[in-house]
Design an enzyme around this catalytic site. Structure first.
Site, PDB file in Angstrom:
ATOM      1  CG  ASP A 164      -2.271   0.396   0.990  1.00 28.43           C
ATOM      2  OD1 ASP A 164      -2.855  -0.142   0.019  1.00 28.43           O
ATOM      3  OD2 ASP A 164      -2.752   1.291   1.708  1.00 28.43           O
TER       4      ASP A 164
ATOM      5  CG  HIS B  30       3.187  11.774  12.735  1.00 27.09           C
ATOM      6  ND1 HIS B  30       4.324  11.335  12.120  1.00 27.09           N
ATOM      7  CD2 HIS B  30       2.181  11.003  12.242  1.00 27.09           C
ATOM      8  CE1 HIS B  30       4.023  10.352  11.290  1.00 27.09           C
ATOM      9  NE2 HIS B  30       2.724  10.128  11.349  1.00 27.09           N
TER      10      HIS B  30
ATOM     11  CD  GLN C 230      -2.046  17.503   7.522  1.00 32.09           C
ATOM     12  OE1 GLN C 230      -1.053  17.424   6.836  1.00 32.09           O
ATOM     13  NE2 GLN C 230      -2.683  16.451   7.967  1.00 32.09           N
TER      14      GLN C 230
ATOM     15  CE1 TYR D  17      -5.418  29.908  12.198  1.00 39.35           C
ATOM     16  CE2 TYR D  17      -6.253  31.201  14.042  1.00 39.35           C
ATOM     17  CZ  TYR D  17      -6.211  30.012  13.324  1.00 39.35           C
ATOM     18  OH  TYR D  17      -6.961  28.945  13.728  1.00 39.35           O
TER      19      TYR D  17
ATOM     20  NE  ARG E  27     -14.450  20.980  19.496  1.00 42.71           N
ATOM     21  CZ  ARG E  27     -14.240  20.940  20.807  1.00 42.71           C
ATOM     22  NH1 ARG E  27     -15.203  20.575  21.620  1.00 42.71           N
ATOM     23  NH2 ARG E  27     -13.085  21.258  21.312  1.00 42.71           N
TER      24      ARG E  27
HETATM   25  N1  LIG Z   1      -5.765  31.876   7.873  1.00 43.08           N
HETATM   26  C1  LIG Z   1      -6.788  31.118   8.088  1.00 43.08           C
HETATM   27  O1  LIG Z   1      -7.093  30.267   7.273  1.00 43.08           O
HETATM   28  C2  LIG Z   1      -7.558  31.296   9.350  1.00 43.08           C
HETATM   29  C3  LIG Z   1      -8.561  30.419   9.632  1.00 43.08           C
HETATM   30  N2  LIG Z   1      -9.272  30.546  10.763  1.00 43.08           N
HETATM   31  C4  LIG Z   1     -10.327  29.560  10.993  1.00 43.08           C
HETATM   32  O2  LIG Z   1     -11.316  30.058  11.847  1.00 43.08           O
HETATM   33  C5  LIG Z   1     -11.850  29.009  12.638  1.00 43.08           C
HETATM   34  C6  LIG Z   1     -11.832  29.366  14.120  1.00 43.08           C
HETATM   35  O3  LIG Z   1     -10.505  29.643  14.519  1.00 43.08           O
HETATM   36  P1  LIG Z   1      -9.820  28.929  15.772  1.00 43.08           P
HETATM   37  O4  LIG Z   1      -8.460  29.432  15.896  1.00 43.08           O
HETATM   38  O5  LIG Z   1      -9.983  27.467  15.670  1.00 43.08           O
HETATM   39  O6  LIG Z   1     -10.608  29.514  16.965  1.00 43.08           O
HETATM   40  P2  LIG Z   1     -11.661  28.912  17.994  1.00 43.08           P
HETATM   41  O7  LIG Z   1     -11.755  29.946  19.038  1.00 43.08           O
HETATM   42  O8  LIG Z   1     -12.886  28.466  17.284  1.00 43.08           O
HETATM   43  O9  LIG Z   1     -10.979  27.626  18.590  1.00 43.08           O
HETATM   44  C7  LIG Z   1      -9.913  27.754  19.426  1.00 43.08           C
HETATM   45  C8  LIG Z   1      -9.533  26.434  20.035  1.00 43.08           C
HETATM   46  O10 LIG Z   1     -10.548  26.005  20.910  1.00 43.08           O
HETATM   47  C9  LIG Z   1     -10.946  24.680  20.636  1.00 43.08           C
HETATM   48  N3  LIG Z   1     -12.370  24.524  20.809  1.00 43.08           N
HETATM   49  C10 LIG Z   1     -13.351  24.676  19.906  1.00 43.08           C
HETATM   50  N4  LIG Z   1     -14.539  24.443  20.477  1.00 43.08           N
HETATM   51  C11 LIG Z   1     -14.299  24.153  21.768  1.00 43.08           C
HETATM   52  C12 LIG Z   1     -15.110  23.827  22.882  1.00 43.08           C
HETATM   53  N5  LIG Z   1     -16.434  23.751  22.754  1.00 43.08           N
HETATM   54  N6  LIG Z   1     -14.527  23.603  24.064  1.00 43.08           N
HETATM   55  C13 LIG Z   1     -13.200  23.681  24.194  1.00 43.08           C
HETATM   56  N7  LIG Z   1     -12.370  23.972  23.178  1.00 43.08           N
HETATM   57  C14 LIG Z   1     -12.918  24.208  21.989  1.00 43.08           C
HETATM   58  C15 LIG Z   1     -10.564  24.449  19.208  1.00 43.08           C
HETATM   59  O11 LIG Z   1     -10.273  23.104  19.111  1.00 43.08           O
HETATM   60  P3  LIG Z   1     -11.079  22.060  18.187  1.00 43.08           P
HETATM   61  O12 LIG Z   1     -10.054  21.667  17.234  1.00 43.08           O
HETATM   62  O13 LIG Z   1     -11.495  20.993  19.066  1.00 43.08           O
HETATM   63  O14 LIG Z   1     -12.229  22.732  17.533  1.00 43.08           O
HETATM   64  C16 LIG Z   1      -9.326  25.317  19.064  1.00 43.08           C
HETATM   65  O15 LIG Z   1      -8.187  24.600  19.530  1.00 43.08           O
HETATM   66  C17 LIG Z   1     -11.010  27.782  12.379  1.00 43.08           C
HETATM   67  O16 LIG Z   1     -11.702  26.961  11.486  1.00 43.08           O
HETATM   68  C18 LIG Z   1      -9.773  28.356  11.734  1.00 43.08           C
HETATM   69  O17 LIG Z   1      -9.148  27.462  10.870  1.00 43.08           O
HETATM   70  C19 LIG Z   1      -8.995  31.526  11.663  1.00 43.08           C
HETATM   71  C20 LIG Z   1      -8.005  32.426  11.413  1.00 43.08           C
HETATM   72  C21 LIG Z   1      -7.210  32.399  10.232  1.00 43.08           C
HETATM   73  O1  LIG Z   2       1.536   8.154   9.943  1.00 42.41           O
HETATM   74  C1  LIG Z   2       0.338   8.306   9.832  1.00 42.41           C
HETATM   75  O2  LIG Z   2      -0.132   9.471   9.320  1.00 42.41           O
HETATM   76  C2  LIG Z   2      -1.396   9.502   8.679  1.00 42.41           C
HETATM   77  C3  LIG Z   2      -1.746  10.973   8.518  1.00 42.41           C
HETATM   78  O3  LIG Z   2      -0.841  11.595   7.674  1.00 42.41           O
HETATM   79  P1  LIG Z   2      -1.232  12.928   6.905  1.00 42.41           P
HETATM   80  O4  LIG Z   2       0.009  13.338   6.246  1.00 42.41           O
HETATM   81  O5  LIG Z   2      -2.326  12.557   5.960  1.00 42.41           O
HETATM   82  O6  LIG Z   2      -1.717  13.883   7.933  1.00 42.41           O
HETATM   83  C4  LIG Z   2      -2.443   8.760   9.486  1.00 42.41           C
HETATM   84  O7  LIG Z   2      -3.640   8.676   8.731  1.00 42.41           O
HETATM   85  C5  LIG Z   2      -1.956   7.350   9.781  1.00 42.41           C
HETATM   86  O8  LIG Z   2      -2.890   6.699  10.640  1.00 42.41           O
HETATM   87  C6  LIG Z   2      -0.608   7.389  10.462  1.00 42.41           C
HETATM   88  O9  LIG Z   2      -0.074   6.070  10.531  1.00 42.41           O
END
Ligand SMILES: NC(=O)C1=CN([C@@H]2O[C@H](COP(=O)(O)OP(=O)(O)OC[C@H]3O[C@@H](n4cnc5c(N)ncnc54)[C@H](OP(=O)(O)O)[C@@H]3O)[C@@H](O)[C@H]2O)C=CC1
Ligand SMILES: O=C1O[C@H](COP(=O)(O)O)[C@@H](O)[C@H](O)[C@H]1O
Length: 562
Positions: free
Chosen positions: A62, A310, A445, A451, A537
């Site tokens: 694979d 990772h 990714q 930001y 989540r």
């Molecule tokens: N340049 C760009 O492309 C930018 C994109 N954005 C986008 O805007 C969106 C919001 O931004 P983000 O920085 O994530 O801000 P948020 O305030 O939404 O999230 C901040 C953090 O809190 C966590 N979180 C979310 N929901 C909860 C919850 N209910 N309880 C506890 N923790 C929580 C998130 O984790 P979890 O992963 O679990 O949700 C994240 O780690 C994102 O999709 C982001 O990618 C923002 C700025 C720039």
């Molecule tokens: O090594 C691994 O990574 C992949 C995720 O890689 P990404 O580059 O697509 O983020 C994960 O799906 C796999 O379970 C793990 O063995």
């Protein structure tokens, strides 16, 4: 016993290497010169008259089909491989080159596989794929690539088959018997021992101007002991310079960017410590489950699959001290040093989860199935598909700052990021409910971005404050720049002989030391993982653990894309 490298290979060239002979006003040309030198190094490899023979051990599998062959093709297509490179596939199956081509070609069209989930995750994905398909004018190049490929069937534990492989390689060497040899082990760990032994006995380059390199894929063992056995075995056969332990996260743009971000920006270097940073959260999320390959996953679980390698690699790059130079050994020395400051993970500092099917998902959708519904997963398995773990670094810079790592499958989105949350503003004079903590987010990714979440005066007549961001989205800032796939970068590194982005054996030993006790405890006590719904989540207990460890989620931030 393999012989050591006969001549020093260029490793990496940085501005600093060149700068030492220069005066102040010449410094602006330093980076340009560094680039030139890097190109020269690359050029040397590209025009090297010695052929390079790249052997894919496990060519029928694979990884080879989905990653290694496509990566070699992209590098070949883009002229990034040494001129005379030949490719040999080796595996037990009796295959012809035609069979192998039929298996691999569909994956050569674009780098992320063609799962519908991937297409949902990436805007313009279809356009992007179309741009990368083997186009009409590339067909001749593709034919040339496959002409340079051959296949040799053989067992992994039969010395005679490796002698035959060696004979096959010899036919591709120069008339004076020269060729550099690269062996990629795209194999299950069960055959590593035999394969490496046979390679070292029968397939090493004998010419003193030529080198042999072996690329090893994870898993590098299951715990400290098995990893040490593997390391001991490999080091009895090859020198450390010949071993390239691949962690493909080290080939990702934003992971490589961490060092530049930290060490080339004074404004970050001054605040990168316990005085300013409240917590660091490193996240990996995948929006799909085991997709019928749970049998393999179940032997390892999410800690061994993603966290111990990772995420921990990312953590070391976030936390290490500035290396003396950008040479691989200086960098890896710092990585080992910070790992040595991390005590073993404790049971009270983790949350384990396992996904269950979502009853709200449409009939027939993968999300209807939980982990235990995968027929390849052993009945009643308690293997975790989600984990959050809090680590501490006992040194002057980080004492008391929680490093929270979390990763999981079948979650609500695809995302890998580092989130640095800063302390509250001391002596705040504004409305406390409105002033939120600053965050610096490095999104690995999808859609590379950096930001910084910060507070600003609300534009207009009022003197209010609001949350906003300084946003460096690569998609808009670096339009048209082709972002190579991680494997592309890493394979070029193996050809040019730079080990910056590869894991050294002592680094690996430290990574296992941190996780082995908890892994053993989980393996023996088999605690029940907390069920979480496919597409959610993850377990709420993970949010509670983060809150307890000084990561505050206000829920007030709203991003408005430009
Ligand atoms: N340049 C760009 O492309 C930018 C994109 N954005 C986008 O805007 C969106 C919001 O931004 P983000 O920085 O994530 O801000 P948020 O305030 O939404 O999230 C901040 C953090 O809190 C966590 N979180 C979310 N929901 C909860 C919850 N209910 N309880 C506890 N923790 C929580 C998130 O984790 P979890 O992963 O679990 O949700 C994240 O780690 C994102 O999709 C982001 O990618 C923002 C700025 C720039
Ligand atoms: O090594 C691994 O990574 C992949 C995720 O890689 P990404 O580059 O697509 O983020 C994960 O799906 C796999 O379970 C793990 O063995």
């Amino acid at each position: 016993m393999a012989k050591p490298l006969s001549r020093a290979r260029p490793t990496t060239v940085s501005g600093r290497d060149v700068a030492k002979d220069m005066t102040g006003d010449q410094l602006e040309v330093v980076e340009e010169r560094a680039l030139e030198l890097m190109k020269e190094t690359m050029q040397e490899e590209l025009t090297n008259p010695i052929p390079h023979i790249f052997v894919i051990m496990g060519a029928s599998g694979d990884l080879a089909k989905k990653k290694i062959y496509p990566t070699l093709w992209w590098l070949f297509r883009d002229g990034l491989l040494p001129k005379k490179t030949h490719f040999i596939g080796y595996a037990r199956s009796s295959l012809t080159m035609k069979d192998l081509r039929a298996k691999t070609e569909p994956h050569m069209k674009h780098p992320w596989g063609d799962s519908p989930l991937e297409s949902q995750m990436r805007p313009n994905f279809q356009q992007f794929c179309a741009a990368l398909e083997i186009k009409e004018d590339e067909k001749a190049k593709a034919a040339e690539f496959f002409r340079l490929n051959s296949y040799q069937s053989g067992k992994y534990d039969v010395p005679g088959d490796f002698q035959a492989l060696d004979q096959h390689i010899r036919k591709l060497q120069t008339s004076s018997g020269q060729a550099n040899r690269l062996f990629y082990l795209a194999l299950p760990p069960s055959v590593y021992h035999d394969v490496t032994l046979n390679l070292s006995k029968h397939c090493m380059s004998c010419d003193q101007d030529c080198w042999t390199r072996v690329i090893v894929e994870k898993p590098f063992g299951r715990d400290s002991q098995s990893s040490a056995e593997l390391s001991h075995h490999l080091s009895s056969l090859f020198t450390e310079e010949q071993i390239y332990r691949i962690d493909h996260y080290l080939g990702k743009e934003m992971v490589q960017n961490l060092m530049v971000l930290r060490f080339a920006n004074r404004m970050f270097s001054r605040v990168w410590n316990r005085d300013n940073i409240a917590s660091v959260v490193i996240t990996f999320k995948e929006p799909f489950g085991t997709q019928g390959r749970g049998g393999y996953f179940d032997q390892f679980g999410i800690i061994r699959d993603v966290m111990q390698n990772h995420l921990l690699q990312i953590l070391t790059l976030v936390a290490m001290e500035k290396p003396i130079s950008t040479s691989p050994e200086d960098i890896r020395n710092e990585k080992v040093k910070v790992l040595r400051c991390i005590p073993e993970v404790k049971y009270e500092d983790i949350v384990l989860g396992q996904y269950v099917g979502s009853s709200s998902a449409p009939e027939g959708d993968e999300a209807r199935n939980g982990y235990l519904d995968d027929p390849t997963v052993p009945k009643g398995s308690k293997t975790a598909t989600f984990v959050e773990a809090v680590l501490f670094i006992k040194n002057e810079r980080w004492e008391g700052v929680p490093f929270i790592m979390r990763c999981g499958k079948a979650l609500n989105e695809r995302k890998a990021e580092v989130r640095i949350q800063f302390h509250d503003v001391p002596g705040n004079i504004f409305c406390p409910d409105l002033v939120q903590r600053n965050e610096l987010v490095i999104r690995v990714q999808p859609g590379e971005a950096i930001y910084m979440k910060l507070m600003m005066k609300k534009p207009g007549m009022t003197f209010g404050v609001e949350e906003t961001e300084l946003d460096l989205s690569y998609g808009s800032r670096y339009q048209g720049v082709k972002m190579p796939d991680a494997y592309e970068r890493l394979l070029v590194d193996v050809f040019t002989g730079t080990q910056i982005h590869f894991v050294r054996s002592d680094e690996l030993a430290e990574a296992w030391r941190i996780f082995t006790p908890i892994l053993h405890q989980i393996d023996t006590e088999k605690p029940d993982p907390i069920p979480y719904e496919y597409g959610s989540r993850g377990p709420p207990a993970a949010d509670e653990l983060r809150e307890k460890h000084n990561f505050h989620y206000a829920g007030t931030y709203k991003w408005v894309p430009a």
